[in-house]
Design a protein around this motif. Structure first.
Motif, PDB file in Angstrom:
ATOM      1  N   GLY A 131       0.674  -1.084  -0.012  1.00  0.00           N
ATOM      2  CA  GLY A 131       0.035   0.084   0.158  1.00  0.00           C
ATOM      3  C   GLY A 131       0.322   1.460  -0.226  1.00  0.00           C
ATOM      4  O   GLY A 131       1.923   1.222  -0.450  1.00  0.00           O
ATOM      5  N   ASP A 132       0.258   2.546   0.585  1.00  0.00           N
ATOM      6  CA  ASP A 132       0.893   3.263   1.008  1.00  0.00           C
ATOM      7  C   ASP A 132       2.111   3.667   1.059  1.00  0.00           C
ATOM      8  O   ASP A 132       2.480   3.409   2.665  1.00  0.00           O
ATOM      9  N   PRO A 133       3.128   3.907   0.828  1.00  0.00           N
ATOM     10  CA  PRO A 133       4.855   3.643   1.774  1.00  0.00           C
ATOM     11  C   PRO A 133       4.336   4.798   2.309  1.00  0.00           C
ATOM     12  O   PRO A 133       5.764   4.720   3.559  1.00  0.00           O
ATOM     13  N   GLY A 134       3.781   6.286   2.521  1.00  0.00           N
ATOM     14  CA  GLY A 134       3.430   7.522   3.550  1.00  0.00           C
ATOM     15  C   GLY A 134       5.001   8.131   4.147  1.00  0.00           C
ATOM     16  O   GLY A 134       5.437   8.047   5.146  1.00  0.00           O
ATOM     17  N   LEU A 135       5.310   8.240   2.124  1.00  0.00           N
ATOM     18  CA  LEU A 135       7.141   9.013   2.352  1.00  0.00           C
ATOM     19  C   LEU A 135       6.604  10.369   3.010  1.00  0.00           C
ATOM     20  O   LEU A 135       7.759  10.900   3.447  1.00  0.00           O
ATOM     21  N   ASN A 136       5.348  11.250   3.140  1.00  0.00           N
ATOM     22  CA  ASN A 136       5.499  12.189   4.153  1.00  0.00           C
ATOM     23  C   ASN A 136       5.505  12.647   5.530  1.00  0.00           C
ATOM     24  O   ASN A 136       5.117  13.313   6.128  1.00  0.00           O
ATOM     25  N   ASN A 137       5.211  11.168   5.410  1.00  0.00           N
ATOM     26  CA  ASN A 137       5.481  10.565   6.949  1.00  0.00           C
ATOM     27  C   ASN A 137       6.263  11.511   8.077  1.00  0.00           C
ATOM     28  O   ASN A 137       7.040  11.419   8.100  1.00  0.00           O
ATOM     29  N   PRO A 138       5.400  11.794   9.086  1.00  0.00           N
ATOM     30  CA  PRO A 138       6.880  12.230   9.957  1.00  0.00           C
ATOM     31  C   PRO A 138       7.551  10.777  10.756  1.00  0.00           C
ATOM     32  O   PRO A 138       6.896  10.027  10.973  1.00  0.00           O
ATOM     33  N   ARG A 139       9.406  10.714  10.893  1.00  0.00           N
ATOM     34  CA  ARG A 139       9.530   9.456  10.729  1.00  0.00           C
ATOM     35  C   ARG A 139      10.522   9.931  11.739  1.00  0.00           C
ATOM     36  O   ARG A 139      11.216  10.669  12.569  1.00  0.00           O
ATOM     37  N   THR A 140      10.305   8.481  13.779  1.00  0.00           N
ATOM     38  CA  THR A 140      11.185   8.994  14.742  1.00  0.00           C
ATOM     39  C   THR A 140      11.276   8.284  16.013  1.00  0.00           C
ATOM     40  O   THR A 140      11.501   8.375  16.555  1.00  0.00           O
ATOM     41  N   TYR A 141      11.960   7.347  14.575  1.00  0.00           N
ATOM     42  CA  TYR A 141      12.033   5.742  14.774  1.00  0.00           C
ATOM     43  C   TYR A 141      13.530   5.051  13.924  1.00  0.00           C
ATOM     44  O   TYR A 141      12.828   5.175  12.993  1.00  0.00           O
ATOM     45  N   PHE A 142      14.045   4.342  14.117  1.00  0.00           N
ATOM     46  CA  PHE A 142      15.238   3.854  12.932  1.00  0.00           C
ATOM     47  C   PHE A 142      14.515   2.434  13.824  1.00  0.00           C
ATOM     48  O   PHE A 142      13.875   1.669  14.234  1.00  0.00           O
ATOM     49  N   HIS A 143      14.530   1.003  12.365  1.00  0.00           N
ATOM     50  CA  HIS A 143      14.360  -0.006  12.805  1.00  0.00           C
ATOM     51  C   HIS A 143      15.399  -1.086  12.772  1.00  0.00           C
ATOM     52  O   HIS A 143      16.022  -0.882  12.336  1.00  0.00           O
ATOM     53  N   PHE A 144      15.320  -2.492  12.845  1.00  0.00           N
ATOM     54  CA  PHE A 144      15.730  -4.031  12.850  1.00  0.00           C
ATOM     55  C   PHE A 144      14.249  -4.435  12.812  1.00  0.00           C
ATOM     56  O   PHE A 144      13.437  -4.296  13.062  1.00  0.00           O
ATOM     57  N   LEU A 145      14.277  -5.692  11.327  1.00  0.00           N
ATOM     58  CA  LEU A 145      13.920  -6.460  11.037  1.00  0.00           C
ATOM     59  C   LEU A 145      14.162  -7.401  10.810  1.00  0.00           C
ATOM     60  O   LEU A 145      14.943  -7.342   9.752  1.00  0.00           O
ATOM     61  N   GLY A 146      13.718  -8.909  11.159  1.00  0.00           N
ATOM     62  CA  GLY A 146      14.308 -10.293  11.259  1.00  0.00           C
ATOM     63  C   GLY A 146      14.310 -10.326  12.632  1.00  0.00           C
ATOM     64  O   GLY A 146      13.858 -10.399  13.061  1.00  0.00           O
ATOM     65  N   LYS A 147      14.203 -12.003  12.054  1.00  0.00           N
ATOM     66  CA  LYS A 147      14.465 -12.848  13.548  1.00  0.00           C
ATOM     67  C   LYS A 147      15.420 -12.487  14.424  1.00  0.00           C
ATOM     68  O   LYS A 147      17.125 -13.113  13.908  1.00  0.00           O
ATOM     69  N   ALA A 148      15.202 -11.349  15.331  1.00  0.00           N
ATOM     70  CA  ALA A 148      16.062 -11.500  16.309  1.00  0.00           C
ATOM     71  C   ALA A 148      17.048 -12.312  17.036  1.00  0.00           C
ATOM     72  O   ALA A 148      17.588 -12.298  17.386  1.00  0.00           O
TER      73      ALA A 148
END
Length: 325
Positions: A131-148
């Motif tokens: 869906g919508d990637p939200g490119l103009n959204n406020p961004r407040t953190y970084f992320h980690f994505l994977g099997k931790a």
């Protein structure tokens, strides 16, 4: 053409999923192009655009293939000899000494080269799932994505990078308290754990992220997390191992095995979400992936063998983890 896609997992992916989502998108795109698809997958799977047969690990795969199948596309490695044309996609890093099928295809150039092959197809996304990637959204953190829980994914390093850059980190794919790899507890409250989430919940988390922190300690075969993150406008900050130098450009992220350099890159990130999004759309879509596989199907159906000798890991990796200092 009637194509059997085989994998020893459930479809569709119930949570995050990896190979499960790739074979779903591949089958969907093949059907769009007029081909018939049958899945041979784990009991409990369902699909609204293709036939589903349940895989029985106690029986030969040959005995479970419908009579009118033209080509078998395996997504797990087996040494069974097939009576019909077959292509195998290798998704992981089989151990040193493992001889892979002659018609093996890998998921990145680096992945193929490490096994003495030249044949690879990049995974591609079905963007309708995001869906919508939200490119103009406020961004407040970084992320980690994977099997931790997998130490090679290096959640600890991701936390260190975020902490050093004075940034909050959202962990998608793990829990604050983890017993799977021994007792592990993360007390840092600037790190939020969301568990194994998928679908729209995961998408919404990525729409508000400044970037993916991905300091893997192994040769990543591909990394769906990378291209998903870029789709949502997130640059990638990771280590230069496996596929990462192929997938991440100077306009979409920064690679280094130096913690200090990655912290500095995160601190001074100025990557454009639109650039990351456009790059993912252009290069890593399900249509492109499917067309590349169809080229390999045609070669095999015409009697060609993709690799002259069984691919096998060319160099044994002695160290358990690649350098991160």
């Amino acid at each position: 053409m009637h194509i059997l896609i085989a994998n020893n997992t459930l479809i569709p992916a119930l949570q995050y999923g990896g190979t499960e989502r790739v074979i779903w998108w591949l089958g969907k795109e093949l059907v769009k192009r007029g081909h018939k698809v049958t899945y041979l997958v784990k009991k409990g799977s369902v699909c609204d655009f293709a036939d589903v047969h349940y895989y029985d690990s106690q029986q030969s795969i040959n005995s479970q293939i419908p009579d009118d199948v033209d080509l078998i596309h395996m997504h797990f490695v087996t040494d069974e000899v097939f009576s019909r044309p077959m292509v195998t996609t290798v998704h992981g890093n089989p151990a040193f000494g493992t001889a892979l099928p002659l018609n093996s295809v890998f998921v990145s150039r680096n992945h193929a080269e490490r096994y003495g092959s030249q044949h690879f197809v990049y995974n591609g996304l079905d963007f309708s799932d995001y869906g919508d990637p939200g490119l103009n959204n406020p961004r407040t953190y970084f992320h980690f994505l994977g099997k931790a829980a997998w130490r090679v994914k290096n959640l600890r390093g991701a936390i260190q990078i975020a902490k050093g850059a004075h940034e909050k980190l959202v962990v998608i794919g793990g829990h604050r308290l983890n017993f799977k790899m021994g007792f592990r507890f993360t007390p840092n409250l600037d790190v939020r754990f969301k568990g194994m989430v998928g679908s729209e919940r995961k998408n919404e988390l990525l729409r508000h992220s400044k970037g993916l922190i991905f300091p893997v300690l192994w040769n990543e075969p591909f990394g769906l997390a990378i291209i998903e993150s870029m789709y949502f406008g997130c640059p990638v900050f990771g280590t230069p191992y496996g596929s990462l130098p192929e997938l991440v450009t100077s306009e979409t992220g920064y690679l280094s095995n130096s913690k200090k350099e990655l912290i500095n890159a995160v601190k001074h990130s100025s990557f454009l979400p639109q650039k990351c999004h456009e790059y993912a759309i252009t290069n890593f879509n399900a249509e492109k992936m499917t067309l590349n596989y169809l080229n390999y199907y045609e070669l095999v159906l015409n009697g060609n063998t993709l690799n002259d000798i069984p691919p096998t890991l060319q160099k044994e990796q002695i160290e358990k983890f690649l350098p991160f200092f």
